[in-house]
Design a protein around this motif. Structure first.
Motif, PDB file in Angstrom:
ATOM      1  N   ALA A  81       0.747  -1.279   0.132  1.00  0.00           N
ATOM      2  CA  ALA A  81       0.032  -0.039   0.047  1.00  0.00           C
ATOM      3  C   ALA A  81       0.791   1.323  -0.009  1.00  0.00           C
ATOM      4  CB  ALA A  81      -0.970  -0.019   1.294  1.00  0.00           C
ATOM      5  N   CYS A  82       2.027   1.313   0.808  1.00  0.00           N
ATOM      6  CA  CYS A  82       2.673   2.515   0.999  1.00  0.00           C
ATOM      7  C   CYS A  82       3.627   2.591  -0.274  1.00  0.00           C
ATOM      8  CB  CYS A  82       3.793   2.283   2.012  1.00  0.00           C
ATOM      9  SG  CYS A  82       3.011   2.317   3.658  1.00  0.00           S
ATOM     10  N   CYS A  83       4.024   1.622  -0.941  1.00  0.00           N
ATOM     11  CA  CYS A  83       4.756   1.563  -2.191  1.00  0.00           C
ATOM     12  C   CYS A  83       3.769   2.174  -3.256  1.00  0.00           C
ATOM     13  CB  CYS A  83       5.257   0.232  -2.593  1.00  0.00           C
ATOM     14  SG  CYS A  83       6.251   0.529  -4.077  1.00  0.00           S
ATOM     15  N   GLY A  84       2.693   1.573  -3.376  1.00  0.00           N
ATOM     16  CA  GLY A  84       1.780   2.138  -4.517  1.00  0.00           C
ATOM     17  C   GLY A  84       1.280   3.645  -4.466  1.00  0.00           C
ATOM     18  N   THR A  85       1.299   4.041  -2.995  1.00  0.00           N
ATOM     19  CA  THR A  85       0.766   5.391  -2.590  1.00  0.00           C
ATOM     20  C   THR A  85       1.971   6.277  -3.021  1.00  0.00           C
ATOM     21  OG1 THR A  85      -0.531   4.867  -0.817  1.00  0.00           O
ATOM     22  CG2 THR A  85       0.400   7.245  -0.733  1.00  0.00           C
ATOM     23  N   GLY A  86       3.208   5.993  -2.819  1.00  0.00           N
ATOM     24  CA  GLY A  86       4.300   6.890  -3.026  1.00  0.00           C
ATOM     25  C   GLY A  86       4.655   6.892  -4.429  1.00  0.00           C
ATOM     26  N   LEU A 202      15.001  -6.661  -8.547  1.00  0.00           N
ATOM     27  CA  LEU A 202      14.845  -5.403  -9.464  1.00  0.00           C
ATOM     28  C   LEU A 202      13.256  -5.432 -10.373  1.00  0.00           C
ATOM     29  CD1 LEU A 202      18.678  -5.314 -10.960  1.00  0.00           C
ATOM     30  CD2 LEU A 202      17.395  -3.662  -9.472  1.00  0.00           C
ATOM     31  N   LEU A 203      12.791  -6.571 -10.576  1.00  0.00           N
ATOM     32  CA  LEU A 203      11.871  -6.877 -11.066  1.00  0.00           C
ATOM     33  C   LEU A 203      10.558  -6.514 -10.103  1.00  0.00           C
ATOM     34  CD1 LEU A 203      12.175  -9.895 -13.140  1.00  0.00           C
ATOM     35  CD2 LEU A 203      12.461  -7.674 -14.043  1.00  0.00           C
ATOM     36  N   GLY A 204      10.624  -6.125  -8.980  1.00  0.00           N
ATOM     37  CA  GLY A 204       9.666  -5.913  -8.025  1.00  0.00           C
ATOM     38  C   GLY A 204       9.385  -6.946  -7.088  1.00  0.00           C
ATOM     39  N   ASN A 205       9.867  -7.126  -5.959  1.00  0.00           N
ATOM     40  CA  ASN A 205       9.493  -8.154  -5.071  1.00  0.00           C
ATOM     41  C   ASN A 205       9.083  -7.872  -3.632  1.00  0.00           C
ATOM     42  OD1 ASN A 205       9.427 -10.739  -3.778  1.00  0.00           O
ATOM     43  ND2 ASN A 205      11.726 -10.916  -3.770  1.00  0.00           N
ATOM     44  N   LEU A 206       8.013  -8.132  -3.235  1.00  0.00           N
ATOM     45  CA  LEU A 206       7.514  -8.241  -1.844  1.00  0.00           C
ATOM     46  C   LEU A 206       7.732  -9.058  -0.749  1.00  0.00           C
ATOM     47  CD1 LEU A 206       4.274  -5.807  -2.869  1.00  0.00           C
ATOM     48  CD2 LEU A 206       6.034  -5.077  -1.377  1.00  0.00           C
ATOM     49  N   SER A 207       8.460 -10.123  -1.314  1.00  0.00           N
ATOM     50  CA  SER A 207       8.519 -11.204  -0.322  1.00  0.00           C
ATOM     51  C   SER A 207       9.384 -11.095   0.760  1.00  0.00           C
ATOM     52  CB  SER A 207       9.233 -12.431  -1.106  1.00  0.00           C
ATOM     53  OG  SER A 207       8.292 -12.930  -2.267  1.00  0.00           O
ATOM     54  N   GLY A 208      10.186 -10.149   0.736  1.00  0.00           N
ATOM     55  CA  GLY A 208      11.070  -9.736   2.187  1.00  0.00           C
ATOM     56  C   GLY A 208      10.598  -8.713   2.824  1.00  0.00           C
ATOM     57  N   ALA A 209       9.314  -8.155   2.588  1.00  0.00           N
ATOM     58  CA  ALA A 209       8.738  -7.027   3.230  1.00  0.00           C
ATOM     59  C   ALA A 209       8.343  -7.514   4.801  1.00  0.00           C
ATOM     60  CB  ALA A 209       7.497  -6.439   2.787  1.00  0.00           C
ATOM     61  N   ARG A 210       9.033  -6.995   5.923  1.00  0.00           N
ATOM     62  CA  ARG A 210       8.705  -7.397   7.264  1.00  0.00           C
ATOM     63  C   ARG A 210       8.304  -5.933   8.036  1.00  0.00           C
ATOM     64  NH1 ARG A 210       8.432 -11.206   4.577  1.00  0.00           N
ATOM     65  NH2 ARG A 210       9.509 -12.989   4.953  1.00  0.00           N
ATOM     66  N   TRP A 211       8.204  -6.022   9.205  1.00  0.00           N
ATOM     67  CA  TRP A 211       7.725  -4.853   9.989  1.00  0.00           C
ATOM     68  C   TRP A 211       8.647  -3.742  10.002  1.00  0.00           C
ATOM     69  CZ3 TRP A 211       3.037  -3.952  10.884  1.00  0.00           C
ATOM     70  CH2 TRP A 211       2.117  -4.999  11.113  1.00  0.00           C
ATOM     71  N   PRO A 212      10.081  -4.080   9.891  1.00  0.00           N
ATOM     72  CA  PRO A 212      10.938  -2.777   9.790  1.00  0.00           C
ATOM     73  C   PRO A 212      10.822  -1.988   8.651  1.00  0.00           C
ATOM     74  CG  PRO A 212      12.267  -4.798  10.617  1.00  0.00           C
ATOM     75  CD  PRO A 212      10.823  -5.339  10.287  1.00  0.00           C
ATOM     76  N   ASP A 213      10.563  -2.829   7.448  1.00  0.00           N
ATOM     77  CA  ASP A 213      10.117  -2.044   6.325  1.00  0.00           C
ATOM     78  C   ASP A 213       9.034  -1.143   6.414  1.00  0.00           C
ATOM     79  OD1 ASP A 213      12.378  -3.221   4.767  1.00  0.00           O
ATOM     80  OD2 ASP A 213      10.960  -4.994   4.833  1.00  0.00           O
ATOM     81  N   VAL A 214       8.024  -1.685   7.063  1.00  0.00           N
ATOM     82  CA  VAL A 214       6.405  -1.031   7.527  1.00  0.00           C
ATOM     83  C   VAL A 214       7.133   0.394   8.022  1.00  0.00           C
ATOM     84  CG1 VAL A 214       4.434  -0.950   8.558  1.00  0.00           C
ATOM     85  CG2 VAL A 214       5.099  -3.048   7.321  1.00  0.00           C
ATOM     86  N   LEU A 216       9.757   2.236   7.850  1.00  0.00           N
ATOM     87  CA  LEU A 216      10.319   3.057   7.039  1.00  0.00           C
ATOM     88  C   LEU A 216       9.226   3.748   5.773  1.00  0.00           C
ATOM     89  CD1 LEU A 216      12.710   4.427   5.658  1.00  0.00           C
ATOM     90  CD2 LEU A 216      13.490   2.250   4.711  1.00  0.00           C
ATOM     91  N   ALA A 217       8.623   2.637   5.320  1.00  0.00           N
ATOM     92  CA  ALA A 217       7.620   3.079   4.126  1.00  0.00           C
ATOM     93  C   ALA A 217       6.423   4.029   4.488  1.00  0.00           C
ATOM     94  CB  ALA A 217       7.091   1.782   3.504  1.00  0.00           C
ATOM     95  N   VAL A 218       5.982   3.652   6.040  1.00  0.00           N
ATOM     96  CA  VAL A 218       4.759   4.419   5.932  1.00  0.00           C
ATOM     97  C   VAL A 218       5.025   5.767   6.401  1.00  0.00           C
ATOM     98  CG1 VAL A 218       3.110   4.924   8.013  1.00  0.00           C
ATOM     99  CG2 VAL A 218       3.491   2.440   7.095  1.00  0.00           C
ATOM    100  N   PRO A 219       5.980   6.531   7.171  1.00  0.00           N
ATOM    101  CA  PRO A 219       6.085   7.936   6.949  1.00  0.00           C
ATOM    102  C   PRO A 219       6.610   8.302   5.633  1.00  0.00           C
ATOM    103  CG  PRO A 219       7.931   6.615   8.217  1.00  0.00           C
ATOM    104  CD  PRO A 219       6.874   5.542   7.953  1.00  0.00           C
ATOM    105  N   ILE A 220       7.424   7.606   4.866  1.00  0.00           N
ATOM    106  CA  ILE A 220       7.883   8.422   3.760  1.00  0.00           C
ATOM    107  C   ILE A 220       6.609   8.427   2.840  1.00  0.00           C
ATOM    108  CG2 ILE A 220       9.267   7.663   1.447  1.00  0.00           C
ATOM    109  CD1 ILE A 220      10.922   8.683   4.144  1.00  0.00           C
ATOM    110  N   ALA A 221       5.554   7.534   2.855  1.00  0.00           N
ATOM    111  CA  ALA A 221       4.606   7.397   2.153  1.00  0.00           C
ATOM    112  C   ALA A 221       3.768   8.737   2.445  1.00  0.00           C
ATOM    113  CB  ALA A 221       3.762   6.371   1.751  1.00  0.00           C
ATOM    114  N   THR A 267      10.655   7.741  -4.086  1.00  0.00           N
ATOM    115  CA  THR A 267      10.864   6.874  -5.059  1.00  0.00           C
ATOM    116  C   THR A 267      12.138   5.844  -4.631  1.00  0.00           C
ATOM    117  OG1 THR A 267      10.147   8.143  -7.039  1.00  0.00           O
ATOM    118  CG2 THR A 267      11.743   6.112  -7.547  1.00  0.00           C
ATOM    119  N   ALA A 268      13.203   6.528  -4.044  1.00  0.00           N
ATOM    120  CA  ALA A 268      14.450   5.904  -3.578  1.00  0.00           C
ATOM    121  C   ALA A 268      14.123   4.812  -2.384  1.00  0.00           C
ATOM    122  CB  ALA A 268      15.497   6.952  -3.096  1.00  0.00           C
ATOM    123  N   VAL A 269      13.301   5.393  -1.410  1.00  0.00           N
ATOM    124  CA  VAL A 269      12.988   4.554  -0.350  1.00  0.00           C
ATOM    125  C   VAL A 269      12.082   3.367  -0.757  1.00  0.00           C
ATOM    126  CG1 VAL A 269      11.605   4.292   1.694  1.00  0.00           C
ATOM    127  CG2 VAL A 269      13.170   6.158   1.491  1.00  0.00           C
TER     128      VAL A 269
END
Length: 352
Positions: A81-86, A202-214, A216-221, A267-269
């Motif tokens: 969701a955060c990635c789509g928003t950002g 590089l092709l886009g992979n969410l398999s490694g997304a865990r809570w530490p990524d959340v 980071l992603a939420v405030p940036i989005a 975009t970078a995050v």
């Protein structure tokens, strides 16, 4: 005065209603992304896991189901969701600043530059551990945009980039350059196992997304969304050109620097977490304009919600379309985005 007094509460109520509807749709998408996967999990089980974790309810549950929901699917859905928003918000900003319907982080080479920066830090070891992957991606994204903008301006004889096609052509060239640099770094510095993992990422992979990524992603989005809302009036003014925006009292240079910086950071995050995902920043803003119009006060939040729901849906599809296999999410977004990209090109040709 009486008309204004009656009208304002109606306006605020309408905005509150739209905001509540958007929140409900986003929440439903996150829950659906948590329930649907390689193995479907009932909604009641998801609700009980959330009650246990958030409220300490104490429902007796299978530890495997709890682990899948809490440690894997829920953070994955939130990061999607955060990635789509950002990415969608970045597309709105770039299309407005450049007055170009084809502008987005992927086509302008910003995603490719972020990928190169991230790979340079993680694989080549640039910075000797003092530079994080996200910072490396941010530096790469900024360098990519500066290179693309400089090339486009030189190709256009030094004229403004607004409304010109050179920026897209320069972006394609920049993407190829940075993709080649990324491949070179991987080939030179990575072993076979690292190369396979990086190429899939590089092709886009969410398999490694865990809570530490959340975290980071939420405030940036949210930063990207708030910047779009804060500069909504300026973005509306840029629709008439930079000169007209300046005539309306908009600090053009400051606004451009801030919004380009925010776009590069968002975009970078997102690239550092999930890899390079194309077409989200191109397709979603057009869909949002069709639904809510071109005023950025409404367009920004609508784009954020639609982008979040779209990428969650794409992630679910990537996990279920082929039984027993997970496709890179970039494959799904490209399958959707490429035909729409063609339609935008044809529509632009008919309107000329």
């Amino acid at each position: 005065m009486t008309v204004v007094a009656v009208h304002r509460p109606n306006v605020y109520a309408s905005r509150l209603g739209r905001g509540a509807l958007g929140f409900v749709v986003l929440l439903a998408a996150v829950v659906a992304g948590t329930c649907i996967g390689e193995t479907p999990i009932p909604l009641t089980t998801v609700a009980q896991v959330l009650a246990n974790k958030l409220l300490g309810a104490g429902y007796p549950l299978d530890p495997i189901d709890t682990g899948i929901i809490w440690n894997y699917r829920l953070p994955r859905a939130i990061v999607a969701a955060c990635c789509g928003t950002g990415l969608a918000i970045s597309g709105v900003v770039l299309q407005s600043l450049l007055r170009n319907a084809l502008a987005d982080p992927y086509l302008l080479g910003i995603s490719a530059g972020a990928s190169t920066g991230a790979v340079t830090v993680t694989i080549a070891g640039l910075g000797a551990g003092a530079v994080s992957m996200s910072l490396g991606a941010f530096i790469g994204a900024l360098l990519a945009f500066l290179l693309v903008a400089g090339l486009a301006k030189a190709a256009g004889g030094g004229v403004s980039l607004q409304g010109t096609g050179q920026i897209v052509l320069a972006g394609i060239a920049g993407s190829q350059l940075f993709n080649a640099l990324t491949s070179f770094i991987i080939t030179k510095s990575a072993n076979a196992e690292q190369a396979r993992g990086i190429m899939f990422w590089l092709l886009g992979n969410l398999s490694g997304a865990r809570w530490p990524d959340v975290w980071l992603a939420v405030p940036i989005a949210l930063l990207g969304l708030l910047a779009t809302i804060w500069y909504a009036r300026a973005l509306d003014a840029f629709a008439f050109g930079a000169d007209q925006a300046a005539a309306l009292g908009i600090p053009v240079r400051t606004t451009q620097v801030v919004l380009i910086g925010v776009t590069a950071l968002v975009t970078a995050v997102m690239v550092s977490i999930v890899g390079s995902i194309g077409f989200v920043g191109l397709v979603i803003p057009h869909a949002a304009r069709f639904l809510v119009g071109v005023r950025h006060g409404r367009l920004g939040p609508a784009t954020a919600i639609i982008g979040a729901v779209f990428l969650i849906a794409a992630d679910v599809l990537s996990r279920t379309i082929i039984p027993g296999q997970v496709l890179p999410i970039g494959v799904i977004t490209a399958l959707v985005g490429a035909p729409i990209f063609a339609l935008i090109l044809l529509r632009g040709r008919r309107t000329r």
